[in-house]
Design a protein around this motif. Structure first.
Motif, short mmCIF file in Angstrom:
data_model
loop_
_atom_site.label_atom_id
_atom_site.label_comp_id
_atom_site.label_asym_id
_atom_site.label_seq_id
_atom_site.Cartn_x
_atom_site.Cartn_y
_atom_site.Cartn_z
N GLN A 88 -3.38 14.90 -10.84
CA GLN A 88 -3.40 13.62 -11.55
C GLN A 88 -4.66 12.84 -11.18
OE1 GLN A 88 0.44 11.51 -11.71
NE2 GLN A 88 1.33 13.20 -10.55
N ALA A 89 -5.78 13.53 -11.22
CA ALA A 89 -7.04 12.96 -10.74
C ALA A 89 -7.43 11.68 -11.48
CB ALA A 89 -8.15 14.00 -10.87
N GLU A 90 -7.23 11.65 -12.78
CA GLU A 90 -7.64 10.48 -13.56
C GLU A 90 -6.84 9.25 -13.16
OE1 GLU A 90 -10.04 8.42 -16.16
OE2 GLU A 90 -10.21 10.51 -15.51
N ALA A 91 -5.54 9.43 -12.97
CA ALA A 91 -4.68 8.29 -12.61
C ALA A 91 -5.00 7.75 -11.23
CB ALA A 91 -3.21 8.72 -12.68
N PHE A 92 -5.50 8.61 -10.33
CA PHE A 92 -5.77 8.20 -8.96
C PHE A 92 -7.26 8.05 -8.67
CE2 PHE A 92 -1.45 9.67 -8.61
CZ PHE A 92 -0.89 8.89 -7.61
N SER A 93 -8.07 7.89 -9.71
CA SER A 93 -9.52 7.82 -9.50
C SER A 93 -10.02 6.43 -9.14
CB SER A 93 -10.24 8.30 -10.77
OG SER A 93 -9.97 7.41 -11.85
N GLY A 94 -9.16 5.41 -9.26
CA GLY A 94 -9.60 4.05 -8.93
C GLY A 94 -9.82 3.86 -7.44
N ARG A 95 -10.59 2.84 -7.09
CA ARG A 95 -10.88 2.56 -5.68
C ARG A 95 -10.71 1.07 -5.42
NH1 ARG A 95 -15.84 6.19 -3.80
NH2 ARG A 95 -15.17 8.16 -4.69
N VAL A 148 0.86 -1.18 0.00
CA VAL A 148 0.00 0.00 0.00
C VAL A 148 0.90 1.23 0.00
CG1 VAL A 148 -1.77 1.30 1.24
CG2 VAL A 148 -1.82 -1.21 1.27
N VAL A 149 0.73 2.10 -0.98
CA VAL A 149 1.51 3.34 -1.05
C VAL A 149 0.76 4.43 -0.28
CG1 VAL A 149 2.46 5.12 -2.56
CG2 VAL A 149 2.51 2.71 -3.27
N MET A 150 1.43 4.99 0.71
CA MET A 150 0.83 6.02 1.57
C MET A 150 1.24 7.40 1.08
SD MET A 150 -0.73 4.08 3.71
CE MET A 150 -1.28 5.37 4.82
N LEU A 151 0.28 8.31 0.99
CA LEU A 151 0.54 9.70 0.61
C LEU A 151 0.25 10.59 1.82
CD1 LEU A 151 -1.24 9.85 -2.88
CD2 LEU A 151 1.12 9.23 -2.37
N CYS A 152 1.20 11.41 2.20
CA CYS A 152 1.05 12.29 3.36
C CYS A 152 1.31 13.74 2.95
CB CYS A 152 2.01 11.90 4.47
SG CYS A 152 1.88 10.19 5.03
N GLY A 153 0.63 14.65 3.61
CA GLY A 153 0.88 16.07 3.35
C GLY A 153 -0.07 16.65 2.32
N THR A 154 -0.47 17.89 2.54
CA THR A 154 -1.45 18.55 1.67
C THR A 154 -0.97 18.64 0.23
OG1 THR A 154 -2.15 19.89 3.57
CG2 THR A 154 -2.85 20.63 1.39
N ASP A 155 0.27 19.04 0.02
CA ASP A 155 0.78 19.21 -1.34
C ASP A 155 0.82 17.89 -2.10
OD1 ASP A 155 1.08 21.90 -0.88
OD2 ASP A 155 3.20 21.75 -0.33
N THR A 156 1.25 16.83 -1.42
CA THR A 156 1.34 15.51 -2.07
C THR A 156 -0.03 15.00 -2.44
OG1 THR A 156 3.31 15.01 -0.76
CG2 THR A 156 2.17 13.16 -1.78
N ILE A 157 -0.98 15.14 -1.53
CA ILE A 157 -2.34 14.66 -1.79
C ILE A 157 -2.99 15.47 -2.89
CG2 ILE A 157 -4.64 14.39 -0.78
CD1 ILE A 157 -3.21 13.76 1.88
N ARG A 158 -2.77 16.79 -2.90
CA ARG A 158 -3.34 17.64 -3.95
C ARG A 158 -2.77 17.25 -5.31
NH1 ARG A 158 -1.72 22.24 -2.29
NH2 ARG A 158 -3.58 22.81 -1.11
N GLU A 159 -1.47 16.99 -5.37
CA GLU A 159 -0.86 16.60 -6.64
C GLU A 159 -1.49 15.31 -7.17
OE1 GLU A 159 3.47 15.28 -8.52
OE2 GLU A 159 3.34 15.98 -6.44
#
Length: 274
Positions: free
Chosen positions: A91-98, A75-86
């Motif tokens: 890159q909303a399409e690439a990260f749209s899966g669930r 599991v890849v963890m994303l932390c921080g406002t800037d990282t999550i916003r990016e």
């Protein structure tokens, strides 16, 4: 006897080496993180009283993007406002899966705006956003529903006569009522028994889904689902929620006026007919 023990040790050693080798190959394409154990991953390194605390400690060591293994699953963890916003905006399409949630998958089976994935989720999302935008064209707008609930909130606060109160329940109720107004076409009194029971089922379930038990269940659901546990309590609670919604849908179906959709359910039923 000695030969059989030796063969067993050789086989076990070979299996462990294969697991470690496979893990190292997979990690070559992933962000850095703590070294996982075979099968268990990093579970034993997690604080069972608070996974967030563990993740924040790992963030200090590995940065805003790191990998943890929950069992054999990375599991890849994303932390921080800037990282999550990016990730979620730039890159909303690439990260749209669930991913699936093992504790609720038997109930929703990949349906719904929250638990669907892939093309089904994209279609539901487009429909939901379009429906929300269309509210106000011959129907009560979302803004009007929020204003109505705000007035009810003011009246509820007046009843306290200036005394100190814990606002948690009130704000939970107004949020839930706005959703109910949009979906079901009606709001509930804050003391309505059905409304209170519905809220209780939701909050109990999501507390259990967020628990350490559910995290372990995600790793070993194929085995744990056959035994008693909190996953069965989640199933029972959410089945009650489903039954409540199903009753509302049937009432909407029986009273539907195609020329005057009242809420989200009416709009959804009309879209199905089309």
């Amino acid at each position: 006897m000695e030969l059989s023990v030796l063969l067993s040790l050789v086989l076990l050693t070979g299996l462990l080496l294969l697991l470690l080798r496979a893990g190292s190959k997979a990690r070559g394409h992933l962000p850095p993180g703590p070294r996982p154990l075979p099968l268990l991953g990093n579970v034993l390194q997690m604080d069972r009283h608070g996974l967030l605390k563990s993740f924040l400690q790992l963030r200090e060591r590995y940065g805003d993007v790191f990998t943890v293994y929950l069992g054999s699953r990375p599991v890849v963890m994303l932390c921080g406002t800037d990282t999550i916003r990016e990730a979620l905006v730039d890159q909303a399409e690439a990260f749209s899966g669930r991913g699936t949630v093992a504790t609720v998958e038997p109930i929703f089976q990949g349906y719904g705006v929250v638990f669907a994935n892939g093309e089904r989720w994209k279609a539901l999302r487009r429909f939901s956003l379009a429906t929300m935008r269309d509210f106000g064209m011959g129907k009560r707008s979302v803004e009007e529903r929020i204003q109505e609930e705000a007035q009810c909130l003011v009246e509820q606060l007046r009843k306290t006569n200036g005394e100190l109160v814990d606002p948690t329940f009130i704000f939970q109720s107004i949020t839930a009522n706005i959703i109910c107004s949009i979906v079901f076409g009606e709001r509930f009194d804050y003391k309505d028994r059905n409304f209170l029971h519905l809220l209780d089922m939701f909050y109990q379930s999501f507390a259990l889904i967020s628990s350490f038990y559910s995290q372990v269940f995600e790793l070993f659901s194929s085995v744990m689902k056959h035994f008693p546990g909190k996953h069965r309590e989640i199933y029972k609670n959410l089945q009650e929620v489903k039954a409540f919604i199903a009753q509302r849908v049937e009432w909407h179906r029986a009273t539907l006026d195609p020329s005057m959709p009242r809420d989200f359910i009416d709009t959804y039923l009309l879209r199905m007919d089309k």
